[in-house]
Write a protein that holds these residues in place. Structure first.
Motif, PDB file in Angstrom:
ATOM      1  N   ILE A   2       0.858  -1.183   0.000  1.00  0.00           N
ATOM      2  CA  ILE A   2       0.000   0.000   0.000  1.00  0.00           C
ATOM      3  C   ILE A   2       0.894   1.234   0.000  1.00  0.00           C
ATOM      4  O   ILE A   2       1.742   1.394   0.882  1.00  0.00           O
ATOM      5  N   GLU A   4       1.238   5.311   0.307  1.00  0.00           N
ATOM      6  CA  GLU A   4       0.537   6.429   0.940  1.00  0.00           C
ATOM      7  C   GLU A   4       1.374   7.692   0.802  1.00  0.00           C
ATOM      8  O   GLU A   4       2.603   7.633   0.849  1.00  0.00           O
ATOM      9  N   TRP A  31      -4.487  12.368   3.518  1.00  0.00           N
ATOM     10  CA  TRP A  31      -3.690  11.212   3.117  1.00  0.00           C
ATOM     11  C   TRP A  31      -4.315  10.535   1.907  1.00  0.00           C
ATOM     12  O   TRP A  31      -5.520  10.348   1.834  1.00  0.00           O
ATOM     13  N   SER A  33      -3.987   7.048  -0.707  1.00  0.00           N
ATOM     14  CA  SER A  33      -3.431   5.698  -0.694  1.00  0.00           C
ATOM     15  C   SER A  33      -3.881   4.910  -1.915  1.00  0.00           C
ATOM     16  O   SER A  33      -4.899   5.220  -2.543  1.00  0.00           O
TER      17      SER A  33
END
Length: 152
Positions: A2, A4, A31, A33
């Motif tokens: 992942i 981010e 944020w 992602s």
């Protein structure tokens, strides 16, 4: 894996891995992602923010092509430690020297800094705090990581 990145004012963020761009999803607090299942140790990546970039990851653990190149995924558990008996040292009462690799020697390299470690030992320095070498705008940065240079 992942990916981010914090880009609170962005309207669109993409992650580019292995030449494939994927739109990232905006989350809480600015944020962004995106999961990339095929990404793993060594995968190069960069971010595009509002159509500009590519930019390296500001929290990158590895920059194999320098501070302006793409970041690389680094999996710490792949490193084989050979010093299992080392227990560290107590910082209390020790002399800590903050060392910026870019200004400590004329060459501004780790290799050149290693050559000067005996001088720090002569000065009774117990620990060297290496200032971060992570990608930042310009040539200098602040912060630190502490390592022991003397034996007890």
């Amino acid at each position: 894996m992942i990916f981010e990145v914090w880009a609170p004012k962005a309207t669109a963020v993409e992650v580019d891995t292995m030449g494939s761009r994927r739109a990232m999803t905006r989350g809480d607090g600015g944020w962004w992602s995106q999961e990339v299942a095929e990404a793993g140790h060594g995968t190069r990546y960069a971010f595009t923010v509002d159509g500009e970039g590519p930019y390296p990851d500001p929290r990158s653990r590895r920059q194999p092509e320098g501070i302006f190149g793409p970041s690389a995924v680094y999996e710490h558990d792949r490193f084989t430690w050979a010093d299992h008996d080392w227990k560290g040292r107590d910082l209390r009462g020790g002399v800590v020297y903050e060392l910026h690799i870019g200004t400590f020697t004329q060459e501004g390299t780790f290799s050149a800094a290693i050559e000067k470690l005996p001088h720090l030992i002569e000065l009774c320095v117990d620990f060297v705090e290496i200032m971060p070498v992570a990608p930042v705008p310009g040539m200098r940065n602040w912060g630190g990581t502490t390592a022991s240079i003397c034996t007890p």
